[in-house]
Design a protein around this motif. Structure first.
Motif, PDB file in Angstrom:
ATOM      1  N   PRO A 103      48.257  13.717  52.242  1.00  0.00           N
ATOM      2  CA  PRO A 103      48.288  15.211  52.364  1.00  0.00           C
ATOM      3  C   PRO A 103      47.217  16.057  51.767  1.00  0.00           C
ATOM      4  O   PRO A 103      46.910  17.148  52.580  1.00  0.00           O
ATOM      5  CB  PRO A 103      49.566  15.386  51.115  1.00  0.00           C
ATOM      6  CG  PRO A 103      50.340  14.142  51.159  1.00  0.00           C
ATOM      7  CD  PRO A 103      49.429  13.131  51.639  1.00  0.00           C
ATOM      8  N   PRO A 104      46.384  15.520  50.888  1.00  0.00           N
ATOM      9  CA  PRO A 104      45.039  16.122  50.895  1.00  0.00           C
ATOM     10  C   PRO A 104      44.138  16.402  52.032  1.00  0.00           C
ATOM     11  O   PRO A 104      43.538  17.261  52.146  1.00  0.00           O
ATOM     12  CB  PRO A 104      44.142  15.493  49.894  1.00  0.00           C
ATOM     13  CG  PRO A 104      45.308  14.733  48.862  1.00  0.00           C
ATOM     14  CD  PRO A 104      46.509  14.385  49.900  1.00  0.00           C
ATOM     15  N   ILE A 105      44.141  15.332  52.799  1.00  0.00           N
ATOM     16  CA  ILE A 105      43.446  15.399  54.196  1.00  0.00           C
ATOM     17  C   ILE A 105      43.980  16.470  55.154  1.00  0.00           C
ATOM     18  O   ILE A 105      43.356  17.465  55.617  1.00  0.00           O
ATOM     19  CB  ILE A 105      43.424  13.910  54.813  1.00  0.00           C
ATOM     20  CG1 ILE A 105      42.845  12.934  54.064  1.00  0.00           C
ATOM     21  CG2 ILE A 105      42.641  14.112  56.082  1.00  0.00           C
ATOM     22  CD1 ILE A 105      42.917  11.565  54.523  1.00  0.00           C
ATOM     23  N   ILE A 106      45.199  16.562  55.328  1.00  0.00           N
ATOM     24  CA  ILE A 106      46.032  17.557  56.112  1.00  0.00           C
ATOM     25  C   ILE A 106      45.778  18.831  55.536  1.00  0.00           C
ATOM     26  O   ILE A 106      45.249  19.953  56.258  1.00  0.00           O
ATOM     27  CB  ILE A 106      47.356  17.254  56.029  1.00  0.00           C
ATOM     28  CG1 ILE A 106      47.578  15.894  56.751  1.00  0.00           C
ATOM     29  CG2 ILE A 106      48.017  18.408  56.894  1.00  0.00           C
ATOM     30  CD1 ILE A 106      49.151  15.409  56.921  1.00  0.00           C
ATOM     31  N   ILE A 200      29.924  18.963  58.914  1.00  0.00           N
ATOM     32  CA  ILE A 200      29.970  18.851  60.446  1.00  0.00           C
ATOM     33  C   ILE A 200      29.432  19.740  61.107  1.00  0.00           C
ATOM     34  O   ILE A 200      29.586  21.330  60.809  1.00  0.00           O
ATOM     35  CB  ILE A 200      31.514  18.621  60.692  1.00  0.00           C
ATOM     36  CG1 ILE A 200      32.215  17.586  60.190  1.00  0.00           C
ATOM     37  CG2 ILE A 200      31.925  18.717  62.181  1.00  0.00           C
ATOM     38  CD1 ILE A 200      33.825  17.499  60.311  1.00  0.00           C
ATOM     39  N   ASN A 201      28.773  19.729  62.137  1.00  0.00           N
ATOM     40  CA  ASN A 201      28.024  20.669  62.907  1.00  0.00           C
ATOM     41  C   ASN A 201      29.201  21.856  63.661  1.00  0.00           C
ATOM     42  O   ASN A 201      29.977  21.344  64.332  1.00  0.00           O
ATOM     43  CB  ASN A 201      27.328  20.086  64.011  1.00  0.00           C
ATOM     44  CG  ASN A 201      26.119  21.160  64.702  1.00  0.00           C
ATOM     45  OD1 ASN A 201      26.432  22.168  64.416  1.00  0.00           O
ATOM     46  ND2 ASN A 201      25.319  20.771  65.204  1.00  0.00           N
ATOM     47  N   PRO A 215      43.354  23.122  69.079  1.00  0.00           N
ATOM     48  CA  PRO A 215      43.216  22.822  67.646  1.00  0.00           C
ATOM     49  C   PRO A 215      43.326  21.397  67.366  1.00  0.00           C
ATOM     50  O   PRO A 215      42.843  20.747  66.787  1.00  0.00           O
ATOM     51  CB  PRO A 215      44.547  23.806  66.992  1.00  0.00           C
ATOM     52  CG  PRO A 215      44.501  24.884  67.903  1.00  0.00           C
ATOM     53  CD  PRO A 215      44.648  24.042  69.210  1.00  0.00           C
ATOM     54  N   ILE A 216      44.505  20.816  67.947  1.00  0.00           N
ATOM     55  CA  ILE A 216      44.718  19.388  67.754  1.00  0.00           C
ATOM     56  C   ILE A 216      43.909  18.574  68.328  1.00  0.00           C
ATOM     57  O   ILE A 216      43.316  17.675  67.842  1.00  0.00           O
ATOM     58  CB  ILE A 216      46.266  18.882  68.463  1.00  0.00           C
ATOM     59  CG1 ILE A 216      47.248  19.822  67.979  1.00  0.00           C
ATOM     60  CG2 ILE A 216      46.417  17.641  68.069  1.00  0.00           C
ATOM     61  CD1 ILE A 216      47.477  19.748  66.352  1.00  0.00           C
ATOM     62  N   GLN A 217      43.172  18.781  69.511  1.00  0.00           N
ATOM     63  CA  GLN A 217      42.268  17.890  70.206  1.00  0.00           C
ATOM     64  C   GLN A 217      40.977  18.196  69.291  1.00  0.00           C
ATOM     65  O   GLN A 217      40.107  17.011  69.362  1.00  0.00           O
ATOM     66  CB  GLN A 217      41.895  18.606  71.588  1.00  0.00           C
ATOM     67  CG  GLN A 217      43.122  18.161  72.499  1.00  0.00           C
ATOM     68  CD  GLN A 217      42.965  18.770  73.960  1.00  0.00           C
ATOM     69  OE1 GLN A 217      42.478  19.998  73.944  1.00  0.00           O
ATOM     70  NE2 GLN A 217      42.784  17.981  74.851  1.00  0.00           N
ATOM     71  N   THR A 223      36.926  16.815  63.793  1.00  0.00           N
ATOM     72  CA  THR A 223      37.348  17.007  62.501  1.00  0.00           C
ATOM     73  C   THR A 223      37.553  15.486  61.686  1.00  0.00           C
ATOM     74  O   THR A 223      36.783  15.207  60.705  1.00  0.00           O
ATOM     75  CB  THR A 223      38.487  17.880  62.216  1.00  0.00           C
ATOM     76  OG1 THR A 223      38.210  19.154  62.752  1.00  0.00           O
ATOM     77  CG2 THR A 223      38.629  17.949  60.837  1.00  0.00           C
ATOM     78  N   LEU A 224      38.288  14.636  62.181  1.00  0.00           N
ATOM     79  CA  LEU A 224      38.627  13.520  61.744  1.00  0.00           C
ATOM     80  C   LEU A 224      37.541  12.440  61.721  1.00  0.00           C
ATOM     81  O   LEU A 224      37.348  11.907  60.867  1.00  0.00           O
ATOM     82  CB  LEU A 224      40.010  12.808  62.296  1.00  0.00           C
ATOM     83  CG  LEU A 224      41.353  13.518  61.910  1.00  0.00           C
ATOM     84  CD1 LEU A 224      42.460  12.793  62.566  1.00  0.00           C
ATOM     85  CD2 LEU A 224      41.554  13.300  60.507  1.00  0.00           C
ATOM     86  N   PRO A 225      36.884  12.371  62.947  1.00  0.00           N
ATOM     87  CA  PRO A 225      35.758  11.291  63.009  1.00  0.00           C
ATOM     88  C   PRO A 225      34.615  11.878  61.946  1.00  0.00           C
ATOM     89  O   PRO A 225      33.674  10.876  61.542  1.00  0.00           O
ATOM     90  CB  PRO A 225      35.288  11.286  64.495  1.00  0.00           C
ATOM     91  CG  PRO A 225      36.350  11.749  65.187  1.00  0.00           C
ATOM     92  CD  PRO A 225      37.356  12.732  64.473  1.00  0.00           C
ATOM     93  N   GLY A 226      34.437  13.121  61.804  1.00  0.00           N
ATOM     94  CA  GLY A 226      33.438  13.585  60.852  1.00  0.00           C
ATOM     95  C   GLY A 226      33.582  13.307  59.580  1.00  0.00           C
ATOM     96  O   GLY A 226      32.814  13.275  58.830  1.00  0.00           O
ATOM     97  N   ILE A 227      34.952  13.187  58.990  1.00  0.00           N
ATOM     98  CA  ILE A 227      35.437  12.845  57.702  1.00  0.00           C
ATOM     99  C   ILE A 227      35.905  11.445  57.549  1.00  0.00           C
ATOM    100  O   ILE A 227      36.187  10.915  56.464  1.00  0.00           O
ATOM    101  CB  ILE A 227      36.249  13.659  57.022  1.00  0.00           C
ATOM    102  CG1 ILE A 227      37.433  13.506  57.738  1.00  0.00           C
ATOM    103  CG2 ILE A 227      35.711  14.994  57.051  1.00  0.00           C
ATOM    104  CD1 ILE A 227      38.839  14.683  57.220  1.00  0.00           C
ATOM    105  N   VAL A 228      35.911  10.530  58.790  1.00  0.00           N
ATOM    106  CA  VAL A 228      36.297   9.146  58.524  1.00  0.00           C
ATOM    107  C   VAL A 228      35.715   8.391  57.410  1.00  0.00           C
ATOM    108  O   VAL A 228      36.154   7.630  56.533  1.00  0.00           O
ATOM    109  CB  VAL A 228      36.103   8.451  59.860  1.00  0.00           C
ATOM    110  CG1 VAL A 228      36.159   6.702  59.679  1.00  0.00           C
ATOM    111  CG2 VAL A 228      37.300   8.897  60.785  1.00  0.00           C
TER     112      VAL A 228
END
Length: 314
Positions: A103-106, A200-201, A215-217, A223-228
């Protein structure tokens, strides 16, 4: 060859002495934090180990009490309650991790994608407020909602459903405990991920929009790869504190004899046995066991975090 080795060692010694003399003011300043660590950190840990091997009495004190070796640990591991409290501790900690990790990630991604900076700041401020509530206040809120005459039961009565013993039932204890814990920490947990998202740039998002990415893409590929790395690091650190993450302070307020079977954890058992029955040696043995397991898990988690995320405590 021996003379060469002695010459090199002499140079190293002179270099160390020279540096100590040169930076003597810094070394003097370092005495204060080192003294703090020794007096308030390492010395209590040493006393805890000593106490775990004693049959402690108030008259004898730590040093004057009878030495019994590992008897406290044997009593702990042979206790019929130990397996139950260990299982409950791990279960509650894992439930907290599973229910409170995603939930905090979302929420962080949702806040980051807000177009209005003002609305984002207002939302963050509101979400941060529960973190500053004490567990006493959280329990008071839970009582107002879930007690026999609370809002939830009043609503159920309007629907023709009988009142339920939410706070006195094993069935509802874990959902209420985990739910209130997630609510309290949700907003505060977004800080780490929001900080990672700001690195993230932004040109990547603009380029993705121009290419027609929705947005999903953008979340999936940018977004997700940037905070993995932060996600992996946070996950590993949470796994390292699995025995201490059950939330003793919260459970002490929420639990009662009717739900001991699912609510009794290492921390609450330690509170009752160590303080309630004055079994300080046994309590110290439990703390040593918990700390030792926690240390091993932290070392393993840190190694995994360094390996998979490139981040670690050291």
């Amino acid at each position: 060859m021996g003379e060469m080795k002695a010459l090199v060692q002499g140079k190293k010694k002179n270099t160390v002495l020279h540096r100590m003399k040169k930076y003597r003011i810094l070394y003097l300043l370092a005495i204060i934090p080192f003294a703090y660590l020794i007096v308030f950190r390492y010395w209590p840990i040493f006393l805890q180990f000593v106490l775990a091997t004693k049959n402690y009495t108030i008259k004898g004190g730590i040093w004057g009490s009878e030495f019994i070796g590992l008897d406290n640990f044997a009593q702990l591991f042979h206790s019929r309650e130990f397996k139950k409290i260990l299982f409950n501790t791990v279960r509650i900690s894992l439930l907290r991790l599973v229910c409170g990790f995603v939930p905090p990630i979302i929420l962080s991604i949702m806040l980051f994608d807000m177009n209005s900076a003002v609305f984002r700041k207002i939302s963050q401020s509101i979400l941060y407020i529960p973190h500053f509530f004490s567990w006493v206040i959280v329990y008071a809120i839970a009582q107002v909602l879930f007690q026999n005459t609370g809002y939830i039961n009043s609503f159920l009565n309007l629907l023709g459903i009988e009142s339920k013993q939410f706070l006195m039932s094993e069935r509802y204890f874990l959902p209420i405990l985990i739910g209130s814990g997630v609510w309290k920490s949700l907003g505060w947990s977004t800080i780490l991920y929001l900080a990672a998202l700001t690195n993230i740039n932004t040109e990547l998002f603009e380029a993705a929009r121009l290419d027609g990415a929705g947005p999903i893409q953008r979340i999936r590929y940018i977004t997700l790869p940037g905070i993995v790395p932060i996600i992996v690091f946070s996950l590993m650190m949470n796994l390292g504190s699995i025995l201490s993450a059950a939330g003793t302070e919260q459970i002490l307020l929420f639990y009662n004899p009717t739900n001991y079977e699912v609510s009794d954890v290492i921390g609450t058992w330690l509170y009752r046995q160590g303080l309630g029955k004055m079994k300080y040696g046994l309590g110290a043995a439990v703390s040593v066991f918990e700390s030792s397991v926690g240390l091993v898990l932290v070392l393993i988690s840190n190694k995994l975090a360094n390996k998979f995320a490139g981040l670690g405590i050291w």
